[in-house]
Design a protein around this motif. Structure first.
Motif, PDB file in Angstrom:
ATOM      1  N   LEU A  20      -5.085 -31.465  -9.625  1.00  0.00           N
ATOM      2  CA  LEU A  20      -3.916 -31.578 -10.500  1.00  0.00           C
ATOM      3  C   LEU A  20      -3.892 -30.461 -11.533  1.00  0.00           C
ATOM      4  N   ASP A  21      -5.068 -30.021 -11.949  1.00  0.00           N
ATOM      5  CA  ASP A  21      -5.129 -28.894 -12.890  1.00  0.00           C
ATOM      6  C   ASP A  21      -4.579 -27.617 -12.268  1.00  0.00           C
ATOM      7  N   ALA A  22      -4.597 -27.552 -10.935  1.00  0.00           N
ATOM      8  CA  ALA A  22      -4.098 -26.368 -10.220  1.00  0.00           C
ATOM      9  C   ALA A  22      -2.661 -26.562  -9.732  1.00  0.00           C
ATOM     10  N   TRP A  23      -1.976 -27.584 -10.215  1.00  0.00           N
ATOM     11  CA  TRP A  23      -0.576 -27.820  -9.820  1.00  0.00           C
ATOM     12  C   TRP A  23       0.233 -26.554 -10.096  1.00  0.00           C
ATOM     13  N   PRO A  24       1.054 -26.110  -9.147  1.00  0.00           N
ATOM     14  CA  PRO A  24       1.645 -24.768  -9.236  1.00  0.00           C
ATOM     15  C   PRO A  24       2.754 -24.594 -10.275  1.00  0.00           C
ATOM     16  N   VAL A  25       3.276 -25.678 -10.818  1.00  0.00           N
ATOM     17  CA  VAL A  25       4.340 -25.594 -11.826  1.00  0.00           C
ATOM     18  C   VAL A  25       4.008 -26.573 -12.952  1.00  0.00           C
ATOM     19  N   PRO A  26       4.606 -26.386 -14.129  1.00  0.00           N
ATOM     20  CA  PRO A  26       4.362 -27.351 -15.212  1.00  0.00           C
ATOM     21  C   PRO A  26       4.701 -28.770 -14.756  1.00  0.00           C
ATOM     22  N   PRO A  56      17.105 -36.273  -9.562  1.00  0.00           N
ATOM     23  CA  PRO A  56      15.755 -36.705  -9.168  1.00  0.00           C
ATOM     24  C   PRO A  56      15.516 -36.560  -7.669  1.00  0.00           C
ATOM     25  N   LEU A  57      14.250 -36.383  -7.315  1.00  0.00           N
ATOM     26  CA  LEU A  57      13.807 -36.345  -5.924  1.00  0.00           C
ATOM     27  C   LEU A  57      12.477 -37.071  -5.840  1.00  0.00           C
ATOM     28  N   LEU A  58      12.408 -38.086  -4.995  1.00  0.00           N
ATOM     29  CA  LEU A  58      11.204 -38.901  -4.850  1.00  0.00           C
ATOM     30  C   LEU A  58      10.387 -38.404  -3.663  1.00  0.00           C
ATOM     31  N   LEU A  59       9.070 -38.248  -3.855  1.00  0.00           N
ATOM     32  CA  LEU A  59       8.161 -37.761  -2.813  1.00  0.00           C
ATOM     33  C   LEU A  59       7.097 -38.818  -2.549  1.00  0.00           C
ATOM     34  N   LEU A  60       6.919 -39.198  -1.277  1.00  0.00           N
ATOM     35  CA  LEU A  60       5.943 -40.215  -0.893  1.00  0.00           C
ATOM     36  C   LEU A  60       5.002 -39.637   0.167  1.00  0.00           C
ATOM     37  N   HIS A  61       3.728 -39.555  -0.155  1.00  0.00           N
ATOM     38  CA  HIS A  61       2.722 -38.951   0.729  1.00  0.00           C
ATOM     39  C   HIS A  61       2.254 -39.936   1.802  1.00  0.00           C
ATOM     40  N   GLY A  62       1.330 -39.478   2.634  1.00  0.00           N
ATOM     41  CA  GLY A  62       0.816 -40.299   3.720  1.00  0.00           C
ATOM     42  C   GLY A  62      -0.502 -40.973   3.399  1.00  0.00           C
ATOM     43  N   SER A  63      -1.072 -41.620   4.395  1.00  0.00           N
ATOM     44  CA  SER A  63      -2.328 -42.361   4.240  1.00  0.00           C
ATOM     45  C   SER A  63      -3.487 -41.417   3.958  1.00  0.00           C
ATOM     46  N   GLY A  64      -4.393 -41.857   3.082  1.00  0.00           N
ATOM     47  CA  GLY A  64      -5.567 -41.056   2.762  1.00  0.00           C
ATOM     48  C   GLY A  64      -5.252 -39.847   1.916  1.00  0.00           C
ATOM     49  N   ASN A  69      -2.590 -38.184  -1.604  1.00  0.00           N
ATOM     50  CA  ASN A  69      -2.039 -38.449  -2.934  1.00  0.00           C
ATOM     51  C   ASN A  69      -0.988 -37.371  -3.232  1.00  0.00           C
ATOM     52  N   ALA A  70      -0.588 -37.259  -4.481  1.00  0.00           N
ATOM     53  CA  ALA A  70       0.498 -36.338  -4.837  1.00  0.00           C
ATOM     54  C   ALA A  70       0.211 -34.890  -4.463  1.00  0.00           C
ATOM     55  N   THR A  71      -1.065 -34.508  -4.347  1.00  0.00           N
ATOM     56  CA  THR A  71      -1.379 -33.117  -4.032  1.00  0.00           C
ATOM     57  C   THR A  71      -0.913 -32.716  -2.632  1.00  0.00           C
ATOM     58  N   ALA A  72      -0.500 -33.686  -1.825  1.00  0.00           N
ATOM     59  CA  ALA A  72       0.071 -33.354  -0.514  1.00  0.00           C
ATOM     60  C   ALA A  72       1.299 -32.467  -0.638  1.00  0.00           C
ATOM     61  N   TRP A  73       1.942 -32.464  -1.823  1.00  0.00           N
ATOM     62  CA  TRP A  73       3.190 -31.729  -2.027  1.00  0.00           C
ATOM     63  C   TRP A  73       2.991 -30.427  -2.788  1.00  0.00           C
ATOM     64  N   GLN A  74       1.747 -30.001  -2.994  1.00  0.00           N
ATOM     65  CA  GLN A  74       1.518 -28.795  -3.790  1.00  0.00           C
ATOM     66  C   GLN A  74       2.152 -27.546  -3.189  1.00  0.00           C
ATOM     67  N   GLY A  75       2.265 -27.495  -1.878  1.00  0.00           N
ATOM     68  CA  GLY A  75       2.865 -26.331  -1.243  1.00  0.00           C
ATOM     69  C   GLY A  75       4.379 -26.321  -1.277  1.00  0.00           C
ATOM     70  N   ASP A  76       4.986 -27.450  -1.644  1.00  0.00           N
ATOM     71  CA  ASP A  76       6.443 -27.579  -1.624  1.00  0.00           C
ATOM     72  C   ASP A  76       7.068 -27.631  -3.009  1.00  0.00           C
ATOM     73  N   VAL A  77       6.312 -28.137  -3.985  1.00  0.00           N
ATOM     74  CA  VAL A  77       6.917 -28.525  -5.263  1.00  0.00           C
ATOM     75  C   VAL A  77       7.464 -27.332  -6.050  1.00  0.00           C
ATOM     76  N   ALA A  78       6.870 -26.160  -5.915  1.00  0.00           N
ATOM     77  CA  ALA A  78       7.379 -25.002  -6.654  1.00  0.00           C
ATOM     78  C   ALA A  78       8.805 -24.681  -6.234  1.00  0.00           C
TER      79      ALA A  78
END
Length: 279
Positions: free
Chosen positions: A22-28, A53-61, A63-72
């Motif tokens: 989470l400290d490496a999240w690509p945007v504020p 708003p846009l809601l993001l839901l990751h898969g099994s196993g 967490n939110a870091t699944a979206w680090q490549g998309d969120v920027a």
């Protein structure tokens, strides 16, 4: 001891790795904790506060870091809310209410209410795709668009992956990495950091064993919002051909993309999803 983890020491290690990621999240980002009947839900919010708003839901196993490549990319146009699913190795409560109930829909009601969101588009993957579909079917007025990546609950859930994992378990880290490759459809040299994280997670985390309920045709036919479904032709978790066929038959206006050489883990979909969301 938290029952979704195999040990408290393992849980601590995964929490530490999550904080580091989470400290490496690509945007504020803003970290939000929403109280719900299932316990606290952790959400990572990014993008302008006055953006839609846009809601993001990751898969099994995951967490939110699944979206680090998309969120920027997505957070330039939306206020993104990456929600940690309950019962998974993130920052949310370990609760796992029955999937064959309205529990997850009631939980998401409270999450959206707590975030002040009346309705929103949803992007979701795998187990998150099942949760998103369940919610869109039960709460159609709260889901304005639905983009699903290898969603559960449509095509048959394959059990051969479980057999492969059990057979490779005695081979230690090598076996664990091979089983992850079999599940996500990636080769170790091309995705070493991802593979290492998945191996570490399942070393300490107890995944769900409950099969995902399959949505009947009538439920899928009731979807009225724009729908995009992307599946991998070599998905080892779900029958992607059946997923594509059922969506095309039951949701005629849906955009269905089959990536013939992709497995269960889909990468490089940032622009395709964004184009759908902004259409």
């Amino acid at each position: 001891m938290n029952t979704v983890y195999k040990s408290e020491a393992g849980a601590s290690e995964l929490r530490w790795r999550y904080r580091e990621a989470l400290d490496a999240w690509p945007v504020p980002a803003e970290h939000i904790r929403v109280p719900t009947r299932e316990g606290e839900t952790f959400v990572v919010a990014s993008g302008p506060q006055d953006a839609p708003p846009l809601l993001l839901l990751h898969g099994s196993g995951a967490n939110a870091t699944a979206w680090q490549g998309d969120v920027a990319s997505w957070s330039r146009h939306f206020r993104t809310y990456a929600v940690d699913l309950i019962g998974e190795p993130g920052g949310s409560a370990p609760a796992r209410p029955p999937l064959a109930s309205d529990s997850h829909a009631r939980w998401l009601d409270e999450v959206l209410d707590g975030l002040g969101i009346a309705s929103a588009p949803v992007v979701a993957v795998s187990l998150g795709g099942w949760v998103a579909l369940d919610y869109a079917i039960r709460r159609p007025r709260r889901v304005t668009r639905l983009s699903l990546l290898c969603p559960g609950g449509v095509g048959r859930q394959k059990m051969s992956v479980l057999v492969t994992t059990l057979l490779l378990r005695p081979f230690g880290r090598w076996g664990a990495r091979r089983s992850v490759c079999a599940v996500v459809g990636l080769k170790a040299p091309e995705a070493r950091p991802i593979l290492d994280q998945v191996v570490l997670t399942f070393k300490h985390f107890r995944p769900r064993t409950e099969r995902l309920p399959v949505f009947p045709d009538d439920a899928l036919r009731g979807l009225r919002m724009p729908v995009q479904v992307t599946v991998g032709g070599r998905d080892a978790m779900f029958d992607s051909a059946a997923t594509a066929r059922r969506v095309r038959e039951c949701v005629p206006d849906a955009r269905v993309n089959v990536l013939p050489d992709a497995g269960h883990a889909l990468f490089g979909q940032t622009d395709s999803v964004l184009a759908f969301l902004r259409d």
